[in-house]
Structure formats: structure tokens, C-alpha cells
Design a protein around this motif. Structure first.
Motif, mmCIF file in Angstrom:
data_model
loop_
_atom_site.group_PDB
_atom_site.id
_atom_site.type_symbol
_atom_site.label_atom_id
_atom_site.label_comp_id
_atom_site.label_asym_id
_atom_site.label_seq_id
_atom_site.Cartn_x
_atom_site.Cartn_y
_atom_site.Cartn_z
ATOM 1 N N PHE A 17 -1.985 11.789 9.284
ATOM 2 C CA PHE A 17 -0.559 11.493 9.239
ATOM 3 C C PHE A 17 -0.322 9.988 9.383
ATOM 4 N N ILE A 18 -1.012 9.373 10.314
ATOM 5 C CA ILE A 18 -0.891 7.929 10.531
ATOM 6 C C ILE A 18 -1.334 7.163 9.285
ATOM 7 N N LEU A 19 -2.470 7.557 8.727
ATOM 8 C CA LEU A 19 -2.973 6.886 7.523
ATOM 9 C C LEU A 19 -2.013 7.054 6.348
ATOM 10 N N GLU A 20 -1.413 8.229 6.242
ATOM 11 C CA GLU A 20 -0.429 8.466 5.187
ATOM 12 C C GLU A 20 0.760 7.517 5.344
ATOM 13 N N GLY A 21 1.254 7.380 6.559
ATOM 14 C CA GLY A 21 2.381 6.486 6.811
ATOM 15 C C GLY A 21 2.051 5.035 6.505
ATOM 16 N N LEU A 22 0.875 4.614 6.919
ATOM 17 C CA LEU A 22 0.453 3.241 6.629
ATOM 18 C C LEU A 22 0.363 2.999 5.126
ATOM 19 N N GLU A 23 -0.164 3.966 4.413
ATOM 20 C CA GLU A 23 -0.292 3.837 2.960
ATOM 21 C C GLU A 23 1.090 3.805 2.292
ATOM 22 N N LEU A 24 2.007 4.631 2.767
ATOM 23 C CA LEU A 24 3.372 4.623 2.222
ATOM 24 C C LEU A 24 4.009 3.244 2.369
ATOM 25 N N ILE A 25 3.882 2.681 3.549
ATOM 26 C CA ILE A 25 4.476 1.367 3.810
ATOM 27 C C ILE A 25 3.854 0.304 2.907
ATOM 28 N N LYS A 26 2.539 0.314 2.819
ATOM 29 C CA LYS A 26 1.842 -0.691 2.005
ATOM 30 C C LYS A 26 2.209 -0.559 0.522
ATOM 31 N N GLN A 27 2.192 0.666 0.025
ATOM 32 C CA GLN A 27 2.519 0.886 -1.388
ATOM 33 C C GLN A 27 3.958 0.473 -1.702
ATOM 34 N N GLU A 28 4.876 0.802 -0.796
ATOM 35 C CA GLU A 28 6.276 0.467 -1.046
ATOM 36 C C GLU A 28 6.482 -1.044 -1.019
ATOM 37 N N ALA A 29 5.828 -1.728 -0.111
ATOM 38 C CA ALA A 29 5.918 -3.188 -0.069
ATOM 39 C C ALA A 29 5.407 -3.781 -1.379
ATOM 40 N N ASN A 30 4.297 -3.267 -1.870
ATOM 41 C CA ASN A 30 3.739 -3.763 -3.130
ATOM 42 C C ASN A 30 4.673 -3.477 -4.303
ATOM 43 N N LYS A 31 5.282 -2.282 -4.323
ATOM 44 C CA LYS A 31 6.217 -1.939 -5.408
ATOM 45 C C LYS A 31 7.437 -2.865 -5.387
ATOM 46 N N ILE A 32 7.931 -3.158 -4.193
ATOM 47 C CA ILE A 32 9.068 -4.067 -4.093
ATOM 48 C C ILE A 32 8.689 -5.444 -4.592
ATOM 49 N N GLN A 33 7.527 -5.942 -4.196
ATOM 50 C CA GLN A 33 7.091 -7.262 -4.623
ATOM 51 C C GLN A 33 6.943 -7.335 -6.151
ATOM 52 N N GLU A 34 6.398 -6.278 -6.743
ATOM 53 C CA GLU A 34 6.264 -6.250 -8.205
ATOM 54 C C GLU A 34 7.638 -6.236 -8.878
ATOM 55 N N PHE A 35 8.563 -5.470 -8.315
ATOM 56 C CA PHE A 35 9.917 -5.404 -8.855
ATOM 57 C C PHE A 35 10.593 -6.774 -8.803
ATOM 58 N N LEU A 36 10.406 -7.469 -7.691
ATOM 59 C CA LEU A 36 11.047 -8.772 -7.512
ATOM 60 C C LEU A 36 10.485 -9.844 -8.444
ATOM 61 N N LYS A 37 9.284 -9.627 -8.950
ATOM 62 C CA LYS A 37 8.679 -10.588 -9.893
ATOM 63 C C LYS A 37 9.294 -10.487 -11.282
ATOM 64 N N GLN A 38 9.979 -9.395 -11.557
ATOM 65 C CA GLN A 38 10.555 -9.174 -12.899
ATOM 66 C C GLN A 38 11.667 -10.148 -13.195
#
Length: 131
Positions: free
Chosen positions: A110-131
Motif C-alpha cells: 500500500f505504501i509503495l503504491e502511494g509513493l508510485e502514485l505521487i511520483k507518477q502524478e508529479a511527472n505527468k504534471i511536469q510533462e504537461f507544463l512543458k507543452q
């Protein structure tokens, strides 16, 4: 002249997007930074949990669970914050070393899932902001 994009970033459904956007004044860059900082802090803290349990440091383990619990909520993951409250309650009962290790082993995915969610979402936001 740069074309204006019609796309709007949508946070993944696991996140309380209304809370996040309101709390951070719709600033996706700030949300991404918070996600990255929280990910780092949560990763460092949760990596210590097994050692603390193995060494019978249950009071310190409870304290550390308590300290990072708000980070989950700050990231818009109330389910994870609730789960950490349940962990804190469990460790408040002063369980045995063995029971503590069993609980941590059960919570680890559960902890690893949460950490992965946070990391993936941060990366998705950063990619979106580069557009």
C-alpha cells in the motif's frame, strides 16, 4: 506567436483534485513540487520503519508514522492518510516486535503504491507544463 492550448490537466482519480487545486490556488507547478518533496520525505521515512520495528523502537515508529501522515493528505490522498492514522493507532497499542513487523509487511504494498502514485502524478504534471 505561440498557440494557446485548449487542454486542461486532469489529476488522476485517486487524488482529491478539488482539494489540491483549491489548496494550491490551481498552481500545477506548485502541486508537482509538493508531490516531489512529499515523495522524497515519505520514501526516506518509510524506509526506516522496518529497522525501527526490528529494534523494538515502537514508540519512535508510531511517532514517525504520525509525522508523515499529513503529507498524504497534503498530496490529496486521503485514503492513504486514513490508513496511516490506522497504523498510528495500531502502534499506539504497543504491539510486539513480531506483530509490528507483520503489520509493516502487510502495509508495504500500500505504501509503495502511494509513493508510485505521487511520483507518477508529479511527472505527468511536469510533462504537461512543458507543452
Amino acid at each position: 506567436m505561440q498557440a494557446i492550448s485548449d487542454t486542461v490537466f486532469q489529476l488522476s482519480s485517486q487524488f482529491d483534485s478539488m482539494l489540491l487545486l483549491e489548496m494550491h490556488d490551481n498552481d500545477l507547478a506548485a502541486i508537482s513540487d509538493i508531490f516531489l518533496t512529499s515523495h522524497q520525505q515519505l520514501s526516506e521515512e518509510t524506509a526506516r520503519y522496518a529497522w525501527l520495528a526490528e529494534n523494538g523502537e515502537i514508540t519512535e515508529l508510531k511517532r514517525r508514522v504520525h509525522l508523515v501522515k499529513p503529507l498524504w493528505g497534503y498530496c490529496g490522498l486521503s485514503e492513504f492518510q486514513t490508513r496511516f492514522q490506522e497504523m498510528e493507532n495500531f502502534f499506539s497499542s504497543n504491539p510486539s516486535i513480531n506483530d509490528s513487523l507483520i503489520r509493516l509487511e502487510a502495509e508495504n504494498p500500500f505504501i509503495l503504491e502511494g509513493l508510485e502514485l505521487i511520483k507518477q502524478e508529479a511527472n505527468k504534471i511536469q510533462e504537461f507544463l512543458k507543452q
